[in-house]
Design a protein around this motif. Sequence first.
Motif, PDB file in Angstrom:
ATOM      1  N   GLY A  58      29.509  47.653  41.537  1.00 10.66           N
ATOM      2  CA  GLY A  58      30.658  46.800  41.831  1.00 10.66           C
ATOM      3  C   GLY A  58      31.861  47.174  40.983  1.00 10.66           C
ATOM      4  N   ILE A  59      31.613  47.488  39.716  1.00  9.54           N
ATOM      5  CA  ILE A  59      32.705  47.884  38.828  1.00  9.54           C
ATOM      6  C   ILE A  59      33.302  49.204  39.286  1.00  9.54           C
ATOM      7  CG2 ILE A  59      33.261  48.570  36.461  1.00  9.54           C
ATOM      8  CD1 ILE A  59      31.091  46.532  35.589  1.00  9.54           C
ATOM      9  N   ARG A  60      32.446  50.142  39.696  1.00 11.52           N
ATOM     10  CA  ARG A  60      32.942  51.425  40.205  1.00 11.52           C
ATOM     11  C   ARG A  60      33.777  51.230  41.465  1.00 11.52           C
ATOM     12  NH1 ARG A  60      27.250  53.669  39.645  1.00 11.52           N
ATOM     13  NH2 ARG A  60      27.151  54.130  37.438  1.00 11.52           N
ATOM     14  N   LEU A  61      33.337  50.338  42.349  1.00 12.12           N
ATOM     15  CA  LEU A  61      34.062  50.081  43.585  1.00 12.12           C
ATOM     16  C   LEU A  61      35.444  49.502  43.302  1.00 12.12           C
ATOM     17  CD1 LEU A  61      34.022  49.903  46.734  1.00 12.12           C
ATOM     18  CD2 LEU A  61      33.186  47.580  46.427  1.00 12.12           C
TER      19      LEU A  61
ATOM     20  N   ASN B  79      44.572  49.601  36.294  1.00  7.50           N
ATOM     21  CA  ASN B  79      43.171  50.010  36.178  1.00  7.50           C
ATOM     22  C   ASN B  79      42.476  49.379  34.978  1.00  7.50           C
ATOM     23  OD1 ASN B  79      42.981  51.754  38.460  1.00  7.50           O
ATOM     24  ND2 ASN B  79      44.331  53.147  37.366  1.00  7.50           N
ATOM     25  N   ILE B  80      43.219  48.697  34.128  1.00  9.01           N
ATOM     26  CA  ILE B  80      42.614  47.995  32.997  1.00  9.01           C
ATOM     27  C   ILE B  80      41.848  46.770  33.489  1.00  9.01           C
ATOM     28  CG2 ILE B  80      43.166  46.650  30.929  1.00  9.01           C
ATOM     29  CD1 ILE B  80      45.470  48.598  30.453  1.00  9.01           C
ATOM     30  N   ILE B  81      42.273  46.177  34.587  1.00  8.78           N
ATOM     31  CA  ILE B  81      41.657  44.943  35.084  1.00  8.78           C
ATOM     32  C   ILE B  81      40.161  45.109  35.355  1.00  8.78           C
ATOM     33  CG2 ILE B  81      41.688  43.259  36.978  1.00  8.78           C
ATOM     34  CD1 ILE B  81      44.750  43.750  37.086  1.00  8.78           C
ATOM     35  N   PRO B  82      39.703  46.118  36.119  1.00  9.60           N
ATOM     36  CA  PRO B  82      38.253  46.224  36.337  1.00  9.60           C
ATOM     37  C   PRO B  82      37.457  46.526  35.071  1.00  9.60           C
ATOM     38  CG  PRO B  82      39.431  47.714  37.803  1.00  9.60           C
ATOM     39  CD  PRO B  82      40.424  47.100  36.898  1.00  9.60           C
ATOM     40  N   LEU B  83      38.073  47.139  34.101  1.00 13.33           N
ATOM     41  CA  LEU B  83      37.373  47.430  32.856  1.00 13.33           C
ATOM     42  C   LEU B  83      37.286  46.204  31.956  1.00 13.33           C
ATOM     43  CD1 LEU B  83      38.899  50.927  32.090  1.00 13.33           C
ATOM     44  CD2 LEU B  83      36.703  50.404  33.132  1.00 13.33           C
ATOM     45  N   GLY B  84      38.068  45.181  32.254  1.00 12.89           N
ATOM     46  CA  GLY B  84      38.049  43.958  31.465  1.00 12.89           C
ATOM     47  C   GLY B  84      36.777  43.153  31.655  1.00 12.89           C
ATOM     48  N   TYR B  85      36.166  43.201  32.845  1.00 15.27           N
ATOM     49  CA  TYR B  85      34.965  42.408  33.102  1.00 15.27           C
ATOM     50  C   TYR B  85      33.786  42.818  32.222  1.00 15.27           C
ATOM     51  CZ  TYR B  85      30.983  40.296  35.403  1.00 15.27           C
ATOM     52  OH  TYR B  85      29.831  39.607  35.649  1.00 15.27           O
ATOM     53  N   PRO B  86      33.406  44.107  32.177  1.00 15.77           N
ATOM     54  CA  PRO B  86      32.298  44.450  31.277  1.00 15.77           C
ATOM     55  C   PRO B  86      32.635  44.194  29.807  1.00 15.77           C
ATOM     56  CG  PRO B  86      33.040  46.397  32.481  1.00 15.77           C
ATOM     57  CD  PRO B  86      33.830  45.248  32.967  1.00 15.77           C
TER      58      PRO B  86
END
Length: 177
Positions: free
Chosen positions: A13-16, A52-59
């Motif tokens: 999901g993070i990759r997507l 692109n920082i947004i998806p990396l914020g979840y993990p």
Amino acid sequence: VLDTKKPLGNPNGIRLILGTTLIGSIAVEIQIAPQAISTKNLTMLIYPLLINIIPLGYPCWKWVNLHIINYKIYKQLMSIVHSEQLIDYGDKKETTTFNERKVVYGVKLVYEESTDGTYITVYPNGIKHSDATQTLNNRLEETFNMNVLSVDHQLSYTRYLLRDVDKQQIGVTDNAF
């Protein structure tokens, strides 16, 4: 929620999401690149990439939540997982990105506090010792220093209700007799 197989969330999901935001930011870059180059304002090219920082914020948030905010609960749950061998590891040669042994099957633990008490739900997710998830009463009582009041065994999970019995008060009135 503590998932021992995927502690930082679903990597697919993070990759997507990362791929989608990357494609979106590249599309914006293509639109603004001619204007940015002609005006020699190259900092304009950096701003679309910041999305692109947004998806990396979840993990990162999952890690901070487990290891800093809820550190005590995380350590207690992990001590139960390790003592009861609730993780199935792969070969010793297989390691993850952070040089840890690869987890083939792991449990998912959901910790919830409510007015009724503390609920701990254990999902075995195919581990070898899945029967051990139904006999965690003593281990939970020792670790959390509470009594297990009820156990709900279902096909896919086991849910424990823990409460500190010393803090319970029973009110007795004259009308009760």
